[in-house]
Write a protein that holds these residues in place. Structure first.
Motif, PDB file in Angstrom:
ATOM      1  N   LEU A 137       0.730  -0.953   0.057  1.00  0.00           N
ATOM      2  CA  LEU A 137       0.466   0.017  -0.158  1.00  0.00           C
ATOM      3  C   LEU A 137       0.464   1.142   0.055  1.00  0.00           C
ATOM      4  CD1 LEU A 137      -1.394   0.761   3.680  1.00  0.00           C
ATOM      5  CD2 LEU A 137       0.519  -1.004   3.116  1.00  0.00           C
ATOM      6  N   GLY A 138       0.456   2.994  -0.377  1.00  0.00           N
ATOM      7  CA  GLY A 138       0.911   3.242  -0.381  1.00  0.00           C
ATOM      8  C   GLY A 138       0.028   4.769  -0.128  1.00  0.00           C
ATOM      9  N   ALA A 139       0.961   5.869  -0.646  1.00  0.00           N
ATOM     10  CA  ALA A 139       0.317   7.586  -0.679  1.00  0.00           C
ATOM     11  C   ALA A 139       1.328   8.131  -0.568  1.00  0.00           C
ATOM     12  CB  ALA A 139      -0.545   7.199   1.036  1.00  0.00           C
ATOM     13  N   SER A 140       0.629   9.371  -1.239  1.00  0.00           N
ATOM     14  CA  SER A 140       1.817  10.318  -2.076  1.00  0.00           C
ATOM     15  C   SER A 140       1.733  11.745  -0.735  1.00  0.00           C
ATOM     16  CB  SER A 140       1.604  10.988  -2.812  1.00  0.00           C
ATOM     17  OG  SER A 140       0.712  11.568  -3.497  1.00  0.00           O
ATOM     18  N   SER A 141       2.848  12.647  -1.050  1.00  0.00           N
ATOM     19  CA  SER A 141       2.253  13.924   0.181  1.00  0.00           C
ATOM     20  C   SER A 141       3.380  14.925  -0.581  1.00  0.00           C
ATOM     21  CB  SER A 141       3.457  13.759   1.268  1.00  0.00           C
ATOM     22  OG  SER A 141       4.774  13.984   0.765  1.00  0.00           O
ATOM     23  N   ALA A 142       2.650  15.539  -0.727  1.00  0.00           N
ATOM     24  CA  ALA A 142       2.382  17.335  -1.486  1.00  0.00           C
ATOM     25  C   ALA A 142       2.852  18.628  -0.412  1.00  0.00           C
ATOM     26  CB  ALA A 142       1.258  17.668  -2.002  1.00  0.00           C
ATOM     27  N   THR A 143       4.293  19.187  -1.280  1.00  0.00           N
ATOM     28  CA  THR A 143       4.137  20.619  -0.272  1.00  0.00           C
ATOM     29  C   THR A 143       4.596  21.734  -0.887  1.00  0.00           C
ATOM     30  OG1 THR A 143       4.714  18.970   1.603  1.00  0.00           O
ATOM     31  CG2 THR A 143       6.147  21.305   1.543  1.00  0.00           C
ATOM     32  N   THR A 144       4.129  22.836  -0.407  1.00  0.00           N
ATOM     33  CA  THR A 144       4.514  23.713  -1.257  1.00  0.00           C
ATOM     34  C   THR A 144       5.474  24.694  -1.011  1.00  0.00           C
ATOM     35  OG1 THR A 144       2.106  24.023  -2.219  1.00  0.00           O
ATOM     36  CG2 THR A 144       3.621  26.080  -2.768  1.00  0.00           C
ATOM     37  N   VAL A 145       7.051  24.798  -2.106  1.00  0.00           N
ATOM     38  CA  VAL A 145       7.623  25.274  -1.110  1.00  0.00           C
ATOM     39  C   VAL A 145       8.216  27.107  -2.519  1.00  0.00           C
ATOM     40  CG1 VAL A 145      10.051  25.326  -1.746  1.00  0.00           C
ATOM     41  CG2 VAL A 145       8.706  23.508  -1.925  1.00  0.00           C
ATOM     42  N   HIS A 146       8.448  28.030  -1.383  1.00  0.00           N
ATOM     43  CA  HIS A 146       8.404  28.656  -1.296  1.00  0.00           C
ATOM     44  C   HIS A 146      10.226  29.209  -1.641  1.00  0.00           C
ATOM     45  CE1 HIS A 146       3.942  30.353  -1.673  1.00  0.00           C
ATOM     46  NE2 HIS A 146       4.503  29.221  -0.588  1.00  0.00           N
ATOM     47  N   PHE A 147      10.596  29.478  -3.053  1.00  0.00           N
ATOM     48  CA  PHE A 147      12.326  29.698  -2.919  1.00  0.00           C
ATOM     49  C   PHE A 147      12.342  31.452  -2.854  1.00  0.00           C
ATOM     50  CE2 PHE A 147      11.267  25.867  -6.154  1.00  0.00           C
ATOM     51  CZ  PHE A 147      11.663  25.195  -5.147  1.00  0.00           C
ATOM     52  N   ALA A 148      13.120  31.446  -2.429  1.00  0.00           N
ATOM     53  CA  ALA A 148      13.820  32.794  -2.585  1.00  0.00           C
ATOM     54  C   ALA A 148      14.166  33.625  -3.723  1.00  0.00           C
ATOM     55  CB  ALA A 148      15.101  32.274  -2.108  1.00  0.00           C
ATOM     56  N   ASP A 149      14.341  34.663  -4.007  1.00  0.00           N
ATOM     57  CA  ASP A 149      14.859  35.593  -5.496  1.00  0.00           C
ATOM     58  C   ASP A 149      16.299  35.422  -5.199  1.00  0.00           C
ATOM     59  OD1 ASP A 149      14.842  36.436  -8.206  1.00  0.00           O
ATOM     60  OD2 ASP A 149      13.356  38.247  -7.124  1.00  0.00           O
ATOM     61  N   LEU A 150      17.082  34.617  -5.790  1.00  0.00           N
ATOM     62  CA  LEU A 150      18.339  34.369  -6.443  1.00  0.00           C
ATOM     63  C   LEU A 150      19.214  35.561  -7.694  1.00  0.00           C
ATOM     64  CD1 LEU A 150      17.991  31.678  -4.324  1.00  0.00           C
ATOM     65  CD2 LEU A 150      19.696  30.284  -5.624  1.00  0.00           C
ATOM     66  N   ASP A 151      19.861  35.782  -7.118  1.00  0.00           N
ATOM     67  CA  ASP A 151      20.422  36.172  -8.873  1.00  0.00           C
ATOM     68  C   ASP A 151      21.237  35.516  -9.219  1.00  0.00           C
ATOM     69  OD1 ASP A 151      23.099  36.376  -7.208  1.00  0.00           O
ATOM     70  OD2 ASP A 151      23.272  38.390  -6.629  1.00  0.00           O
ATOM     71  N   ASP A 152      22.153  35.974 -10.118  1.00  0.00           N
ATOM     72  CA  ASP A 152      22.787  34.357 -10.597  1.00  0.00           C
ATOM     73  C   ASP A 152      23.872  34.155 -10.601  1.00  0.00           C
ATOM     74  OD1 ASP A 152      20.839  35.049 -12.992  1.00  0.00           O
ATOM     75  OD2 ASP A 152      21.373  35.871 -14.483  1.00  0.00           O
ATOM     76  N   ASP A 153      24.525  35.317 -10.024  1.00  0.00           N
ATOM     77  CA  ASP A 153      25.689  34.838  -9.136  1.00  0.00           C
ATOM     78  C   ASP A 153      25.676  33.568  -7.977  1.00  0.00           C
ATOM     79  OD1 ASP A 153      27.281  36.264 -10.670  1.00  0.00           O
ATOM     80  OD2 ASP A 153      27.841  38.019  -9.090  1.00  0.00           O
ATOM     81  N   GLU A 154      24.443  34.344  -7.325  1.00  0.00           N
ATOM     82  CA  GLU A 154      23.878  33.024  -6.256  1.00  0.00           C
ATOM     83  C   GLU A 154      23.957  31.367  -6.719  1.00  0.00           C
ATOM     84  OE1 GLU A 154      22.325  35.266  -1.846  1.00  0.00           O
ATOM     85  OE2 GLU A 154      20.968  35.357  -4.763  1.00  0.00           O
ATOM     86  N   ILE A 155      22.551  31.259  -7.644  1.00  0.00           N
ATOM     87  CA  ILE A 155      22.452  30.103  -8.257  1.00  0.00           C
ATOM     88  C   ILE A 155      23.650  28.917  -8.854  1.00  0.00           C
ATOM     89  CG2 ILE A 155      21.461  29.200 -10.687  1.00  0.00           C
ATOM     90  CD1 ILE A 155      19.126  31.188 -10.435  1.00  0.00           C
ATOM     91  N   ASP A 156      24.725  30.667  -9.999  1.00  0.00           N
ATOM     92  CA  ASP A 156      26.071  29.577 -10.005  1.00  0.00           C
ATOM     93  C   ASP A 156      26.734  29.158  -8.654  1.00  0.00           C
ATOM     94  OD1 ASP A 156      25.455  30.467 -12.554  1.00  0.00           O
ATOM     95  OD2 ASP A 156      26.802  32.792 -12.830  1.00  0.00           O
ATOM     96  N   ALA A 157      26.885  30.442  -7.785  1.00  0.00           N
ATOM     97  CA  ALA A 157      27.986  29.025  -6.553  1.00  0.00           C
ATOM     98  C   ALA A 157      27.268  27.822  -6.116  1.00  0.00           C
ATOM     99  CB  ALA A 157      27.770  30.390  -5.421  1.00  0.00           C
ATOM    100  N   TYR A 158      25.924  27.994  -6.006  1.00  0.00           N
ATOM    101  CA  TYR A 158      24.872  27.039  -5.501  1.00  0.00           C
ATOM    102  C   TYR A 158      25.696  25.978  -6.660  1.00  0.00           C
ATOM    103  CZ  TYR A 158      21.233  24.000  -3.972  1.00  0.00           C
ATOM    104  OH  TYR A 158      20.468  22.787  -3.120  1.00  0.00           O
ATOM    105  N   VAL A 159      25.187  25.643  -7.944  1.00  0.00           N
ATOM    106  CA  VAL A 159      25.272  24.782  -8.621  1.00  0.00           C
ATOM    107  C   VAL A 159      26.404  24.413  -8.795  1.00  0.00           C
ATOM    108  CG1 VAL A 159      25.214  24.340 -11.072  1.00  0.00           C
ATOM    109  CG2 VAL A 159      23.044  25.562  -9.684  1.00  0.00           C
ATOM    110  N   ALA A 160      27.308  25.038  -8.414  1.00  0.00           N
ATOM    111  CA  ALA A 160      28.924  24.633  -8.704  1.00  0.00           C
ATOM    112  C   ALA A 160      29.172  23.649  -7.236  1.00  0.00           C
ATOM    113  CB  ALA A 160      29.891  26.426  -8.522  1.00  0.00           C
ATOM    114  N   THR A 161      28.671  23.829  -6.044  1.00  0.00           N
ATOM    115  CA  THR A 161      28.555  23.269  -5.263  1.00  0.00           C
ATOM    116  C   THR A 161      28.445  21.253  -4.965  1.00  0.00           C
ATOM    117  OG1 THR A 161      26.870  22.732  -4.123  1.00  0.00           O
ATOM    118  CG2 THR A 161      28.048  24.727  -3.595  1.00  0.00           C
TER     119      THR A 161
END
Length: 215
Positions: A137-161
């Protein structure tokens, strides 16, 4: 009722850590499920489009049942399979294909909200003397996630990790991505990849109290 053993059909360190923090130490057995093939077969069977909640449940079931076949002669336990996907603008995404894909995802997600769907599937492999039912048997959960407004440098740095390349939706809430999640609506455990309240409900359907899953 004796303590009930759990087999986790997932390689996710976050799922394992979530269970450990709640006092549960499962045996980990990773499935060899071909996820694209499983989803393709499910879409062929579906009369309508496969909804995100159904897609993660199909994969969670496939993983739990595959691992059950691997271990059924060796354990008296419950087998838990999980799968997560992020839904943004009606599109469902899993892990990014590469760093460029992760950057594109984050540029689309920043400053916005998306829904993280996580499927959970239990297979009861307990012996009769341990209260086994043979249920699946099974079931699924759903959670709404609100993301911060990152700038391009923040995105690049996070992806680089490298972290975004390893997880559904290209983010974590319990790791390096935590500062980039402003808030959630729903069970935050589901965002990590395993909803403890939902698992408790599924256990209840098998007449297994949560406390019996703990060490």
């Amino acid at each position: 009722m004796p303590t009930v053993s759990l087999v986790l059909a997932s390689r996710s360190p976050a799922r394992l850590a979530t269970l450990a923090a709640a006092g549960v130490t499962p045996q980990v057995v990773v499935s060899d499920v071909d996820e694209p093939a499983v989803l393709a077969a499910a879409r062929d069977r579906a009369e309508d489009d496969l909804e995100p909640a159904d897609a993660v449940l199909v994969l969670a079931q496939a993983k739990a049942e595959a691992v059950s076949r691997q271990v059924e002669d060796d354990v008296s336990a419950l087998v838990l399979g999980c799968d997560s996907m992020l839904e943004l603008d009606g599109e469902v995404v899993g892990k990014p294909a590469d760093a460029a894909d992760a950057r594109r995802r984050w540029r689309a997600m920043r400053g916005r909200a998306a829904v993280l769907h996580t499927g959970h599937w239990l297979v009861d492999l307990r012996d009769d003397e341990d209260g086994g039912t043979g249920a699946t048997l099974g079931a699924s959960s759903a959670t709404t996630v609100h993301f911060a407004d990152l700038d391009d440098d923040e995105i690049d740095a996070y992806v680089a990790t490298g972290e975004p390349l390893e997880v559904a939706g290209a983010f974590t809430i319990d790791g390096l991505g935590g500062p980039y999640v402003e808030r959630v609506e729903g069970d935050h455990h589901g965002v990590v990849g395993l909803s403890l309240p939902l698992l408790r409900e599924l256990l209840g359907e098998l007449d297994v109290p949560w406390r019996h899953l703990r060490d």
